[in-house]
Design an enzyme around this catalytic site. Structure first.
Site, PDB file in Angstrom:
ATOM      1  N   ALA A 204       0.843  -1.099  -0.051  1.00  0.00           N
ATOM      2  CA  ALA A 204       0.127   0.018  -0.023  1.00  0.00           C
ATOM      3  C   ALA A 204       0.852   1.216  -0.083  1.00  0.00           C
ATOM      4  O   ALA A 204       1.858   1.312   0.829  1.00  0.00           O
ATOM      5  CB  ALA A 204      -1.018  -0.017   1.326  1.00  0.00           C
ATOM      6  N   ASP A 205       0.556   2.076  -0.800  1.00  0.00           N
ATOM      7  CA  ASP A 205       1.169   3.379  -0.793  1.00  0.00           C
ATOM      8  C   ASP A 205       0.438   4.456  -0.072  1.00  0.00           C
ATOM      9  O   ASP A 205      -0.823   4.098   0.603  1.00  0.00           O
ATOM     10  CB  ASP A 205       1.637   3.931  -2.237  1.00  0.00           C
ATOM     11  CG  ASP A 205       0.074   4.253  -2.853  1.00  0.00           C
ATOM     12  OD1 ASP A 205      -0.957   4.210  -2.409  1.00  0.00           O
ATOM     13  OD2 ASP A 205       0.359   4.321  -4.408  1.00  0.00           O
ATOM     14  N   SER A 206       0.664   5.784   0.044  1.00  0.00           N
ATOM     15  CA  SER A 206      -0.016   6.855   0.928  1.00  0.00           C
ATOM     16  C   SER A 206      -1.381   6.875   0.515  1.00  0.00           C
ATOM     17  O   SER A 206      -2.308   6.974   1.274  1.00  0.00           O
ATOM     18  CB  SER A 206       0.700   7.995   0.926  1.00  0.00           C
ATOM     19  OG  SER A 206       1.061   8.482  -0.201  1.00  0.00           O
TER      20      SER A 206
END
Length: 77
Positions: free
Chosen positions: A32-34
């Site tokens: 997961a990214d931001s």
């Protein structure tokens, strides 16, 4: 609570719910990214009627961290 969170996380991050445990890391295990995390937080806020301030996000690395955080905020399963 874990089962419901697994559903939400799997839907938001397009992953298999069966692979998610309390020890699952959003970044390391789920990639997961931001932006993914922001969308996930919004879904959790909607589901549990709680506000999660941005400054608290850095402390929420795993599914278990989020569950403990929600319980500390008074969220029941």
């Amino acid at each position: 609570m874990l089962e419901k969170m697994k559903e939400i996380i799997a839907e938001q991050l397009s992953t298999d719910a069966d692979s998610i445990t309390e020890a699952t890391s959003f970044k390391d295990d789920l990639g997961a990214d931001s932006l993914d995390l922001f969308e996930l937080v919004m879904a959790l806020e909607d589901e549990y009627s709680v506000e999660i301030p941005a400054e608290d996000l850095q402390n929420l690395a795993t599914v278990g961290d989020v569950m403990k955080y929600l319980k500390d905020k008074g969220v029941e399963e």
